[in-house]
Design a protein around this motif. Sequence first.
Motif, PDB file in Angstrom:
ATOM      1  N   ASP A  96       0.825  -1.212   0.000  1.00 48.98           N
ATOM      2  CA  ASP A  96       0.000   0.000   0.000  1.00 48.98           C
ATOM      3  C   ASP A  96       0.858   1.260   0.000  1.00 48.98           C
ATOM      4  N   SER A  97       1.990   1.187   0.677  1.00 51.43           N
ATOM      5  CA  SER A  97       2.832   2.378   0.839  1.00 51.43           C
ATOM      6  C   SER A  97       3.492   2.829  -0.453  1.00 51.43           C
ATOM      7  N   VAL A  98       3.570   1.946  -1.459  1.00 51.02           N
ATOM      8  CA  VAL A  98       4.254   2.320  -2.698  1.00 51.02           C
ATOM      9  C   VAL A  98       3.343   2.275  -3.917  1.00 51.02           C
ATOM     10  N   ARG A  99       2.150   1.763  -3.743  1.00 56.70           N
ATOM     11  CA  ARG A  99       1.244   1.633  -4.888  1.00 56.70           C
ATOM     12  C   ARG A  99       0.985   3.002  -5.502  1.00 56.70           C
ATOM     13  N   GLY A 100       1.083   3.052  -6.828  1.00 59.49           N
ATOM     14  CA  GLY A 100       0.893   4.303  -7.546  1.00 59.49           C
ATOM     15  C   GLY A 100       2.173   5.097  -7.728  1.00 59.49           C
ATOM     16  N   ARG A 101       3.243   4.697  -7.020  1.00 57.20           N
ATOM     17  CA  ARG A 101       4.526   5.400  -7.155  1.00 57.20           C
ATOM     18  C   ARG A 101       5.619   4.486  -7.710  1.00 57.20           C
ATOM     19  N   PHE A 102       5.613   3.228  -7.327  1.00 55.58           N
ATOM     20  CA  PHE A 102       6.630   2.280  -7.786  1.00 55.58           C
ATOM     21  C   PHE A 102       6.029   1.399  -8.885  1.00 55.58           C
ATOM     22  N   THR A 103       6.894   0.947  -9.784  1.00 53.82           N
ATOM     23  CA  THR A 103       6.447   0.083 -10.872  1.00 53.82           C
ATOM     24  C   THR A 103       7.383  -1.102 -11.024  1.00 53.82           C
ATOM     25  N   PHE A 104       6.808  -2.287 -10.989  1.00 51.24           N
ATOM     26  CA  PHE A 104       7.536  -3.538 -11.212  1.00 51.24           C
ATOM     27  C   PHE A 104       7.464  -3.863 -12.700  1.00 51.24           C
ATOM     28  N   SER A 105       8.595  -4.252 -13.269  1.00 52.98           N
ATOM     29  CA  SER A 105       8.571  -4.651 -14.674  1.00 52.98           C
ATOM     30  C   SER A 105       9.577  -5.773 -14.906  1.00 52.98           C
ATOM     31  N   ARG A 106       9.412  -6.435 -16.034  1.00 50.48           N
ATOM     32  CA  ARG A 106      10.283  -7.558 -16.385  1.00 50.48           C
ATOM     33  C   ARG A 106      10.715  -7.455 -17.844  1.00 50.48           C
ATOM     34  N   ASP A 107      11.922  -7.882 -18.127  1.00 52.08           N
ATOM     35  CA  ASP A 107      12.419  -7.983 -19.493  1.00 52.08           C
ATOM     36  C   ASP A 107      13.110  -9.331 -19.601  1.00 52.08           C
ATOM     37  N   THR A 127      14.014 -10.907 -22.167  1.00 52.92           N
ATOM     38  CA  THR A 127      15.091 -10.974 -23.165  1.00 52.92           C
ATOM     39  C   THR A 127      16.437 -10.664 -22.518  1.00 52.92           C
ATOM     40  N   LYS A 128      16.395  -9.922 -21.410  1.00 50.12           N
ATOM     41  CA  LYS A 128      17.610  -9.599 -20.658  1.00 50.12           C
ATOM     42  C   LYS A 128      17.694 -10.399 -19.361  1.00 50.12           C
ATOM     43  N   ASN A 129      16.708 -11.268 -19.155  1.00 47.25           N
ATOM     44  CA  ASN A 129      16.644 -12.068 -17.928  1.00 47.25           C
ATOM     45  C   ASN A 129      16.723 -11.170 -16.696  1.00 47.25           C
ATOM     46  N   ALA A 130      15.878 -10.148 -16.697  1.00 45.28           N
ATOM     47  CA  ALA A 130      15.962  -9.133 -15.655  1.00 45.28           C
ATOM     48  C   ALA A 130      14.585  -8.686 -15.200  1.00 45.28           C
ATOM     49  N   VAL A 131      14.546  -8.204 -13.964  1.00 41.53           N
ATOM     50  CA  VAL A 131      13.368  -7.520 -13.440  1.00 41.53           C
ATOM     51  C   VAL A 131      13.815  -6.172 -12.907  1.00 41.53           C
ATOM     52  N   TYR A 132      12.876  -5.241 -12.841  1.00 44.74           N
ATOM     53  CA  TYR A 132      13.201  -3.885 -12.448  1.00 44.74           C
ATOM     54  C   TYR A 132      12.169  -3.361 -11.454  1.00 44.74           C
ATOM     55  N   LEU A 133      12.601  -2.389 -10.696  1.00 41.30           N
ATOM     56  CA  LEU A 133      11.682  -1.662  -9.832  1.00 41.30           C
ATOM     57  C   LEU A 133      11.949  -0.180 -10.054  1.00 41.30           C
ATOM     58  N   ASN A 134      10.981   0.505 -10.627  1.00 41.82           N
ATOM     59  CA  ASN A 134      11.077   1.946 -10.822  1.00 41.82           C
ATOM     60  C   ASN A 134      10.484   2.657  -9.611  1.00 41.82           C
ATOM     61  N   LEU A 135      11.304   3.481  -8.991  1.00 40.69           N
ATOM     62  CA  LEU A 135      10.867   4.252  -7.837  1.00 40.69           C
ATOM     63  C   LEU A 135      10.556   5.666  -8.321  1.00 40.69           C
ATOM     64  N   ASN A 136       9.288   5.935  -8.482  1.00 40.61           N
ATOM     65  CA  ASN A 136       8.851   7.260  -8.904  1.00 40.61           C
ATOM     66  C   ASN A 136       8.327   8.023  -7.681  1.00 40.61           C
ATOM     67  N   ASN A 137       8.656   9.302  -7.632  1.00 37.13           N
ATOM     68  CA  ASN A 137       8.260  10.131  -6.507  1.00 37.13           C
ATOM     69  C   ASN A 137       8.627   9.490  -5.162  1.00 37.13           C
ATOM     70  N   PRO A 138       9.883   9.077  -5.003  1.00 31.00           N
ATOM     71  CA  PRO A 138      10.245   8.467  -3.726  1.00 31.00           C
ATOM     72  C   PRO A 138      10.201   9.472  -2.585  1.00 31.00           C
ATOM     73  N   LYS A 139       9.990   8.924  -1.394  1.00 27.41           N
ATOM     74  CA  LYS A 139       9.896   9.731  -0.189  1.00 27.41           C
ATOM     75  C   LYS A 139      10.990   9.292   0.787  1.00 27.41           C
ATOM     76  N   PRO A 140      11.311  10.125   1.752  1.00 29.63           N
ATOM     77  CA  PRO A 140      12.342   9.718   2.727  1.00 29.63           C
ATOM     78  C   PRO A 140      12.042   8.379   3.400  1.00 29.63           C
ATOM     79  N   GLU A 141      10.779   8.073   3.612  1.00 32.25           N
ATOM     80  CA  GLU A 141      10.439   6.799   4.254  1.00 32.25           C
ATOM     81  C   GLU A 141      10.652   5.592   3.349  1.00 32.25           C
ATOM     82  N   ASP A 142      11.014   5.820   2.096  1.00 30.66           N
ATOM     83  CA  ASP A 142      11.372   4.720   1.196  1.00 30.66           C
ATOM     84  C   ASP A 142      12.839   4.323   1.336  1.00 30.66           C
TER      85      ASP A 142
END
Length: 123
Positions: A61-72, A74-89
């Motif tokens: 709940d604390s990150v929904r709408g700000r963080f995005t999980f994605s996968r690629d 072809t690169k055998n990778a996963v990512y976490l995009n931290l958008n609008n991070p806050k000090p509590e992150d």
Amino acid sequence: VQLAQSGGGTVQPGESLRLSCVGSGSALSTYTMGWFRQTPTKEREFVSGASWRLGTPTYADSVRGRFTFSRDFTKNAVYLNLNNPKPEDTGVYYCAASRQIYGYESSSVYDYWGQGTQVTVSS
């Protein structure tokens, strides 16, 4: 599977950051993948994840709408995009892999962990 993380660092509040987790030794497409974070005062907590079968990512709940999980795969990778991070992150972020389909918000179902990467959000 071995997991190698990169992408941590220090950012100001609102400044985006992307964490990467690259797998070797096995295809991440066959694993449920999760992102967790830990601070000195809190136990390791679930941030985001996706089952290899169900596919749609879920978020704390604390990150929904700000963080995005994605996968690629072809690169055998996963990512976490931290958008609008806050000090509590602020914390050490870990990626993890599991053969479980359900219950992946619990760290106990994961068998493989990345080395962790520090994220500090500070002005």
